[in-house]
Design an enzyme around this catalytic site. Structure first.
Site, PDB file in Angstrom:
ATOM      1  N   HIS A 105       0.839  -1.209   0.000  1.00  0.00           N
ATOM      2  CA  HIS A 105       0.000   0.000   0.000  1.00  0.00           C
ATOM      3  C   HIS A 105       0.866   1.249   0.000  1.00  0.00           C
ATOM      4  CE1 HIS A 105       0.521   1.745   4.050  1.00  0.00           C
ATOM      5  NE2 HIS A 105       0.749   0.498   4.440  1.00  0.00           N
ATOM      6  N   CYS A 106       0.299   2.334  -0.474  1.00  0.00           N
ATOM      7  CA  CYS A 106       0.926   3.650  -0.377  1.00  0.00           C
ATOM      8  C   CYS A 106      -0.071   4.583   0.314  1.00  0.00           C
ATOM      9  CB  CYS A 106       1.363   4.168  -1.747  1.00  0.00           C
ATOM     10  SG  CYS A 106       0.027   4.358  -2.954  1.00  0.00           S
ATOM     11  N   TRP A 107      -0.030   5.870   0.025  1.00  0.00           N
ATOM     12  CA  TRP A 107      -0.911   6.815   0.717  1.00  0.00           C
ATOM     13  C   TRP A 107      -2.348   6.721   0.240  1.00  0.00           C
ATOM     14  CZ3 TRP A 107      -2.638   9.301   4.526  1.00  0.00           C
ATOM     15  CH2 TRP A 107      -3.461  10.421   4.412  1.00  0.00           C
ATOM     16  N   GLY A 110      -2.333   4.751  -5.153  1.00  0.00           N
ATOM     17  CA  GLY A 110      -2.076   5.277  -6.495  1.00  0.00           C
ATOM     18  C   GLY A 110      -0.830   4.713  -7.130  1.00  0.00           C
ATOM     19  N   TYR A 134      -3.293   4.007   2.576  1.00  0.00           N
ATOM     20  CA  TYR A 134      -3.220   4.303   4.010  1.00  0.00           C
ATOM     21  C   TYR A 134      -4.304   5.292   4.430  1.00  0.00           C
ATOM     22  CZ  TYR A 134      -1.255   5.788   8.515  1.00  0.00           C
ATOM     23  OH  TYR A 134      -1.079   6.077   9.846  1.00  0.00           O
TER      24      TYR A 134
END
Length: 360
Positions: A105-107, A110, A134
């Site tokens: 996962h990222c923020w 994306g 996140y």
């Protein structure tokens, strides 16, 4: 983006499914080191696509020029990390003896997570990404504090051994949450002596939400906690959850002053004097000038017990005020007379009381 990921054999999944799979497979957080350090999903591994500086550069190009230029800027950064990232994931999977399945996962779910997911999938891992990243996880965290829980509170003046009682209950498979353990602080002005740095408030919330969710889904029963003020060191208990704590039954262990003073001596008596003095000064306004002066003088004269006795009297008054500043206090505070701070004996007293009340 979701369609493209699915074509590559990468599935973007909902937060509940993601957290369920996280019980069995490693989570890789590809945000920058600074983002990860602020807060992250508990037990996640940091696998940053960009350094803090690189993230700033790419972000600037995205905002000031366009997406295409940001991607061109990002690709050289990504290229030099490809092999190390794969090797890091391999090592973690090998160490934990996990099958080749990873969660990324990222923020916001994306380009960063898509890029790393593409690389790991191409290499041969089964990869799942988190829809919304996140940011969605944080929404999930805050939702946990809005839920209704059945809580029981262990109460008692400072030095009553409340934390040890919680540990006893946990050993007997009662669902327990130790807020002070999560906050890395024992609650009073002395609670941070010789302890590691506290987590950020956001990380505290992440840890608490994880434990609440686990206790509620695994046990589906009463959760036991220690009586706390809303603030634990530099951390604030989320207000919605704290309000539930204030309405919960409090099993107050009334233990003699001398017994509790001995317990405090055992815990803090060997702490460096300089740190104790600094802790006393931090509560000077509430303690009062004369009491502060006497407590410090006793300490400097090596009469630690008298110094701590002054402080314990202060904390007893403060706790009494907090205890009785509750709605329906007469109905929710159950007093238990206990002669010592022995956690095993007091745990047995509590369980005897609970059995008796169930039979009535």
């Amino acid at each position: 983006m979701l369609v493209h990921l699915q074509v590559m054999g990468i599935e973007a999944i909902h937060i509940e499914t993601f957290l369920s799979l996280a019980q069995q497979h490693p989570v890789f957080d590809v945000r920058s080191p600074a983002e990860f350090e602020l807060a992250h999903i508990p037990n996640a591994f940091s696998l940053p696509l960009f350094s803090n500086e690189e993230r700033a550069i790419v972000g600037t190009h995205y905002k000031q020029i366009n997406k295409q230029q940001a991607i061109k800027t990002a690709l050289p950064f990504f290229a030099q990390k490809m092999v190390p990232m794969i090797e890091t994931v391999e090592q973690i999977l090998k160490t934990n003896k996990q099958p080749p399945t990873v969660l990324v996962h990222c923020w916001r779910g994306g380009m960063r997570s898509a890029g790393v997911a593409w690389l790991l999938s191409l290499y041969g891992f089964q990869v799942y990404t988190l829809q919304g990243g996140y940011k969605v996880y944080r929404q999930w965290v805050l939702q946990q504090f809005e839920k209704k829980y059945v809580l029981n509170i262990i109460g008692g003046y400072t030095g009553s051994g409340k934390t040890k009682m919680l540990q006893q209950l946990a050993q007997q498979n009662y669902p327990v949450i130790d807020l002070e353990e999560i906050a890395i602080h024992k609650g009073s002005a002395f609670g941070g002596l010789d302890t590691p740095v506290q987590p950020t408030h956001e990380m505290f919330e992440n840890l608490l939400a994880t434990q609440l969710y686990a206790r509620a889904t695994t046990y589906n029963s009463i959760i036991w906690l220690e009586d706390e003020s809303q603030r634990i060191g530099n951390i604030n208990i989320p207000i919605r959850f704290f309000e539930q704590m204030r309405l919960a039954p409090v099993y107050f262990f009334n233990i003699p002053f001398e017994e509790r003073l001995n317990e405090i001596m055992h815990i803090y008596g060997n702490a460096p004097k300089e740190k104790i003095v600094n802790a006393i000064i931090r509560i000077k306004k509430r303690l009062g000038g004369l009491a502060t002066k006497n407590a410090i003088n006793f300490l400097l004269e090596d009469n630690i017990k008298e110094s701590f006795a002054i402080l314990l009297q202060y904390y007893d008054k403060a706790y009494t005020k907090g205890l009785y500043n509750r709605v329906n206090v007469e109905q929710i505070v159950i007093k238990i007379e206990a002669p010592t701070t022995n956690a095993t004996n007091n745990s047995q007293l509590l369980q005897s009381l609970l059995k008796t009340s169930h039979h009535e």
